[in-house]
Design a protein around this motif. Structure first.
Motif, mmCIF file in Angstrom:
data_model
loop_
_atom_site.group_PDB
_atom_site.id
_atom_site.type_symbol
_atom_site.label_atom_id
_atom_site.label_comp_id
_atom_site.label_asym_id
_atom_site.label_seq_id
_atom_site.Cartn_x
_atom_site.Cartn_y
_atom_site.Cartn_z
ATOM 1 N N THR A 5 -57.668 -1.879 47.260
ATOM 2 C CA THR A 5 -57.955 -0.792 46.105
ATOM 3 C C THR A 5 -56.820 -1.184 45.224
ATOM 4 O O THR A 5 -55.629 -1.166 45.444
ATOM 5 C CB THR A 5 -57.785 0.506 47.009
ATOM 6 O OG1 THR A 5 -58.625 0.623 47.821
ATOM 7 C CG2 THR A 5 -57.943 1.744 45.927
ATOM 8 N N LEU A 6 -57.253 -1.065 43.775
ATOM 9 C CA LEU A 6 -56.348 -1.047 42.811
ATOM 10 C C LEU A 6 -56.525 -0.341 41.571
ATOM 11 O O LEU A 6 -57.824 -0.139 41.650
ATOM 12 C CB LEU A 6 -55.961 -2.765 42.246
ATOM 13 C CG LEU A 6 -57.267 -3.466 41.752
ATOM 14 C CD1 LEU A 6 -56.826 -4.191 40.897
ATOM 15 C CD2 LEU A 6 -57.940 -4.031 43.160
ATOM 16 N N ARG A 7 -55.700 -0.004 40.962
ATOM 17 C CA ARG A 7 -55.731 0.647 39.505
ATOM 18 C C ARG A 7 -55.594 -0.301 38.622
ATOM 19 O O ARG A 7 -54.806 -1.028 38.231
ATOM 20 C CB ARG A 7 -54.968 1.792 39.520
ATOM 21 C CG ARG A 7 -54.760 2.653 40.546
ATOM 22 C CD ARG A 7 -53.682 3.824 40.506
ATOM 23 N NE ARG A 7 -53.914 4.595 39.495
ATOM 24 C CZ ARG A 7 -54.684 5.738 39.400
ATOM 25 N NH1 ARG A 7 -55.193 6.109 40.511
ATOM 26 N NH2 ARG A 7 -54.806 6.566 38.406
ATOM 27 N N ILE A 8 -56.994 -0.287 37.596
ATOM 28 C CA ILE A 8 -57.078 -0.847 36.309
ATOM 29 C C ILE A 8 -57.317 -0.027 35.056
ATOM 30 O O ILE A 8 -58.114 0.582 35.235
ATOM 31 C CB ILE A 8 -58.285 -2.045 36.748
ATOM 32 C CG1 ILE A 8 -57.823 -2.975 37.888
ATOM 33 C CG2 ILE A 8 -58.356 -2.949 35.397
ATOM 34 C CD1 ILE A 8 -59.117 -4.093 38.285
ATOM 35 N N ARG A 57 -45.505 -15.109 33.720
ATOM 36 C CA ARG A 57 -46.409 -14.186 33.326
ATOM 37 C C ARG A 57 -45.778 -12.786 32.790
ATOM 38 O O ARG A 57 -45.034 -12.257 33.340
ATOM 39 C CB ARG A 57 -47.380 -13.660 34.449
ATOM 40 C CG ARG A 57 -48.640 -14.608 34.412
ATOM 41 C CD ARG A 57 -49.750 -14.126 35.333
ATOM 42 N NE ARG A 57 -50.460 -14.837 35.762
ATOM 43 C CZ ARG A 57 -51.460 -15.635 34.966
ATOM 44 N NH1 ARG A 57 -51.849 -15.014 33.880
ATOM 45 N NH2 ARG A 57 -52.234 -16.591 35.614
ATOM 46 N N THR A 58 -46.328 -12.555 31.741
ATOM 47 C CA THR A 58 -46.007 -11.129 31.034
ATOM 48 C C THR A 58 -47.197 -10.223 31.584
ATOM 49 O O THR A 58 -48.331 -10.367 31.026
ATOM 50 C CB THR A 58 -45.670 -11.031 29.568
ATOM 51 O OG1 THR A 58 -47.037 -11.613 28.921
ATOM 52 C CG2 THR A 58 -44.388 -11.900 29.388
ATOM 53 N N TRP A 59 -46.861 -9.066 32.051
ATOM 54 C CA TRP A 59 -47.861 -8.049 32.487
ATOM 55 C C TRP A 59 -47.693 -6.871 31.300
ATOM 56 O O TRP A 59 -46.818 -6.428 30.995
ATOM 57 C CB TRP A 59 -47.482 -7.446 33.821
ATOM 58 C CG TRP A 59 -47.535 -8.582 34.665
ATOM 59 C CD1 TRP A 59 -46.489 -9.231 35.325
ATOM 60 C CD2 TRP A 59 -48.578 -9.395 35.324
ATOM 61 N NE1 TRP A 59 -46.562 -10.044 36.184
ATOM 62 C CE2 TRP A 59 -48.079 -10.233 36.128
ATOM 63 C CE3 TRP A 59 -50.089 -9.066 35.031
ATOM 64 C CZ2 TRP A 59 -48.742 -11.203 36.842
ATOM 65 C CZ3 TRP A 59 -50.815 -10.208 35.875
ATOM 66 C CH2 TRP A 59 -50.209 -11.003 36.754
ATOM 67 N N ALA A 60 -49.040 -6.563 31.021
ATOM 68 C CA ALA A 60 -49.270 -5.371 30.131
ATOM 69 C C ALA A 60 -48.825 -4.162 30.586
ATOM 70 O O ALA A 60 -48.822 -3.652 31.849
ATOM 71 C CB ALA A 60 -50.756 -5.271 29.632
ATOM 72 N N LYS A 61 -48.002 -3.445 29.933
ATOM 73 C CA LYS A 61 -47.473 -2.072 30.322
ATOM 74 C C LYS A 61 -48.699 -0.891 30.311
ATOM 75 O O LYS A 61 -49.568 -1.009 29.502
ATOM 76 C CB LYS A 61 -46.320 -1.489 29.459
ATOM 77 C CG LYS A 61 -44.992 -2.220 29.721
ATOM 78 C CD LYS A 61 -44.003 -1.679 28.973
ATOM 79 C CE LYS A 61 -42.746 -2.441 29.129
ATOM 80 N NZ LYS A 61 -41.680 -2.034 28.337
ATOM 81 N N VAL A 62 -48.895 -0.307 31.362
ATOM 82 C CA VAL A 62 -50.019 0.831 31.247
ATOM 83 C C VAL A 62 -49.533 2.150 30.984
ATOM 84 O O VAL A 62 -48.751 2.368 31.316
ATOM 85 C CB VAL A 62 -50.650 0.632 32.538
ATOM 86 C CG1 VAL A 62 -51.926 1.543 32.412
ATOM 87 C CG2 VAL A 62 -51.502 -0.842 32.893
#
Length: 62
Positions: A5-8, A57-62
Motif C-alpha cells: 500500500t502506498l500513497r501517490i 535520484r531526486t524525489w519530488a516533494k509532496v
C-alpha cells in the motif's frame, strides 16, 4: 505476489490512469510494476558501469 500500500500524489495517479485508458497498460498495478522494473533495471545497469558516477535520484516533494 505481495501487496503493498502506498500513497501517490493525485496528479501522478491521473497520469497512470491515462496510460491505462489508452491501453498502454492493462491496469494501474501493472503500470506501477513496470515502473519498479524499470527502476531496478536502471540500478543494475549503473552497477555494471562502476566507472561512471551513478546519478542520485531526486524525489519530488509532496
Amino acid at each position: 505476489m505481495e501487496r503493498v500500500t502506498l500513497r501517490i500524489p493525485k496528479q501522478q495517479i491521473e497520469e497512470v490512469e491515462r496510460m491505462v485508458e489508452t491501453g498502454e497498460y492493462p491496469n494501474r498495478s501493472e503500470a506501477i510494476r513496470s515502473a519498479v522494473r524499470d527502476m531496478l533495471a536502471e540500478q543494475d545497469t549503473a552497477k555494471e558501469r562502476p566507472s561512471e558516477k551513478r546519478k542520485r535520484r531526486t524525489w519530488a516533494k509532496v
